[in-house]
Design a protein around this motif. Structure first.
Motif, PDB file in Angstrom:
ATOM      1  N   UNK A 203       0.831  -1.205   0.000  1.00 20.40           N
ATOM      2  CA  UNK A 203       0.000   0.000   0.000  1.00 20.40           C
ATOM      3  C   UNK A 203       0.866   1.256   0.000  1.00 20.40           C
ATOM      4  N   UNK A 204       0.276   2.368  -0.431  1.00 24.24           N
ATOM      5  CA  UNK A 204       0.980   3.646  -0.367  1.00 24.24           C
ATOM      6  C   UNK A 204       0.948   4.157   1.072  1.00 24.24           C
ATOM      7  N   UNK A 205       1.738   5.156   1.362  1.00 25.20           N
ATOM      8  CA  UNK A 205       1.825   5.691   2.725  1.00 25.20           C
ATOM      9  C   UNK A 205       0.469   6.181   3.227  1.00 25.20           C
ATOM     10  N   UNK A 206      -0.299   6.855   2.343  1.00 25.64           N
ATOM     11  CA  UNK A 206      -1.598   7.390   2.752  1.00 25.64           C
ATOM     12  C   UNK A 206      -2.560   6.261   3.140  1.00 25.64           C
ATOM     13  N   UNK A 207      -2.651   5.230   2.302  1.00 26.12           N
ATOM     14  CA  UNK A 207      -3.558   4.115   2.604  1.00 26.12           C
ATOM     15  C   UNK A 207      -3.116   3.373   3.861  1.00 26.12           C
ATOM     16  N   UNK A 208      -1.791   3.234   4.041  1.00 30.65           N
ATOM     17  CA  UNK A 208      -1.291   2.547   5.230  1.00 30.65           C
ATOM     18  C   UNK A 208      -1.665   3.322   6.486  1.00 30.65           C
ATOM     19  N   UNK A 209      -1.538   4.645   6.409  1.00 34.40           N
ATOM     20  CA  UNK A 209      -1.926   5.492   7.536  1.00 34.40           C
ATOM     21  C   UNK A 209      -3.421   5.374   7.804  1.00 34.40           C
ATOM     22  N   UNK A 210      -4.219   5.356   6.731  1.00 29.81           N
ATOM     23  CA  UNK A 210      -5.672   5.231   6.877  1.00 29.81           C
ATOM     24  C   UNK A 210      -6.068   3.900   7.504  1.00 29.81           C
ATOM     25  N   UNK A 211      -5.360   2.835   7.148  1.00 33.19           N
ATOM     26  CA  UNK A 211      -5.651   1.511   7.722  1.00 33.19           C
ATOM     27  C   UNK A 211      -5.457   1.535   9.230  1.00 33.19           C
ATOM     28  N   UNK A 216      -9.933   3.286   6.691  1.00 34.32           N
ATOM     29  CA  UNK A 216     -10.117   2.493   5.473  1.00 34.32           C
ATOM     30  C   UNK A 216     -11.395   1.685   5.617  1.00 34.32           C
ATOM     31  N   UNK A 217     -12.504   2.250   5.267  1.00 34.11           N
ATOM     32  CA  UNK A 217     -13.792   1.578   5.402  1.00 34.11           C
ATOM     33  C   UNK A 217     -14.102   0.783   4.138  1.00 34.11           C
ATOM     34  N   UNK A 218     -14.766   1.405   3.191  1.00 31.43           N
ATOM     35  CA  UNK A 218     -15.098   0.710   1.948  1.00 31.43           C
ATOM     36  C   UNK A 218     -14.264   1.241   0.795  1.00 31.43           C
ATOM     37  N   UNK A 219     -12.975   1.395   1.076  1.00 33.56           N
ATOM     38  CA  UNK A 219     -12.029   1.883   0.060  1.00 33.56           C
ATOM     39  C   UNK A 219     -12.011   0.924  -1.118  1.00 33.56           C
ATOM     40  N   UNK A 220     -11.964   1.464  -2.311  1.00 33.59           N
ATOM     41  CA  UNK A 220     -11.822   0.612  -3.475  1.00 33.59           C
ATOM     42  C   UNK A 220     -10.421   0.023  -3.482  1.00 33.59           C
ATOM     43  N   UNK A 221     -10.215  -1.040  -4.246  1.00 36.23           N
ATOM     44  CA  UNK A 221      -8.885  -1.620  -4.323  1.00 36.23           C
ATOM     45  C   UNK A 221      -8.498  -1.829  -5.771  1.00 36.23           C
ATOM     46  N   UNK A 222      -7.231  -1.981  -6.010  1.00 31.72           N
ATOM     47  CA  UNK A 222      -6.718  -2.107  -7.364  1.00 31.72           C
ATOM     48  C   UNK A 222      -7.001  -3.512  -7.880  1.00 31.72           C
ATOM     49  N   UNK A 223      -7.940  -3.641  -8.776  1.00 27.29           N
ATOM     50  CA  UNK A 223      -8.359  -4.958  -9.247  1.00 27.29           C
ATOM     51  C   UNK A 223      -7.314  -5.629 -10.127  1.00 27.29           C
ATOM     52  N   UNK A 224      -6.290  -4.874 -10.498  1.00 28.55           N
ATOM     53  CA  UNK A 224      -5.229  -5.480 -11.305  1.00 28.55           C
ATOM     54  C   UNK A 224      -4.222  -6.222 -10.453  1.00 28.55           C
ATOM     55  N   UNK A 225      -4.299  -6.064  -9.120  1.00 27.49           N
ATOM     56  CA  UNK A 225      -3.298  -6.674  -8.232  1.00 27.49           C
ATOM     57  C   UNK A 225      -3.499  -8.167  -8.129  1.00 27.49           C
TER      58      UNK A 225
END
Length: 225
Positions: A203-211, A216-225
């Motif tokens: 994850x990026x720093x922002x998403x990691x902080x949000x987690x 991080x509630x219903x955050x979308x995710x990268x479907x290509x992963x």
């Protein structure tokens, strides 16, 4: 419960049971144990795994009055790390230190070059074991063994698996996948981890902080992963 009265006040300590449980994973009968489960992993993953585990233990107990007891665990983990790398490459402990020790330091380092980006760097030995006064980091302690070279490849991709950002990617760990599978109130990113059967998420720093902040509630995710 890890607590003790110090000067008639409650104080945190590192329990002997915890030290015994951890040291038992890395040393037996005075001999360093190699981690046979990781012999197929890359050098980067092996070093990072040991560093992450020790960092998690230290972060959890860094307020303990006897945190200095972790020095012994650190040395035994280092001996096990060296034994694991030596076993993988059929080298002696001395040769392993010569190969991975950064010049002029006591650090064991492995770099993985990335085209057009900063290299991935795994470092063992940089964590200072000193008592700190402050907030305990929200960090789980546990084994962090990824599938063969999988984590390294995902890091090399350099993309957040939550939002797709390529800025400052890092790794979010959970203690055990089974904990997710037992719950019914999973957030979107947790459902993604459960579906992928992964204990790690790049994850990026922002998403990691949000987690860690519970945002991080219903955050979308990268479907290509």
């Amino acid at each position: 419960d890890g607590r003790r009265h110090v000067n008639q006040k409650m104080g945190l300590r590192v329990p002997n049971k915890v030290l015994q449980e951890y040291t038992g994973q890395y040393q037996r009968a005075g001999k360093a144990l190699r981690n046979t489960k990781m012999l197929g992993n890359s050098d980067y993953e092996i070093i990072r795994n040991y560093a992450d585990i020790f960092r998690g233990v230290y972060q959890y107990y860094k307020l303990a009055w006897n945190v200095s007891h972790l020095h012994n665990l650190k040395w035994k983990m280092e001996s096990s790390l060296v034994a694991t790398l030596a076993g993988k490459h059929k080298m002696s402990a001395k040769q392993t230190y010569q190969k991975y020790r950064k010049a002029g330091t006591k650090l064991l380092v492995k770099e993985v070059p990335r085209k057009g980006k900063e290299p991935l760097i795994a470092t063992w030995g940089g964590e200072k074991v000193v008592r700190e006064i402050g907030t305990i980091h929200d960090q789980k302690v546990g084994d962090r063994i990824s599938k063969r070279s999988e984590l390294e490849k995902r890091l090399l991709a350099g993309q957040c698996e939550a939002c797709g950002s390529t800025l400052k990617v890092e790794v979010h760990h959970i203690n055990a996948l089974k904990d997710l599978l037992k719950r019914k109130d999973l957030k979107t990113y947790e459902k993604w981890m459960a579906a992928k059967k992964r204990k790690t998420m790049v994850v990026c720093r922002k998403c990691h902080t949000d987690i860690h902040a519970g945002r991080m509630q219903n955050h979308s995710y990268n479907k290509q992963s």
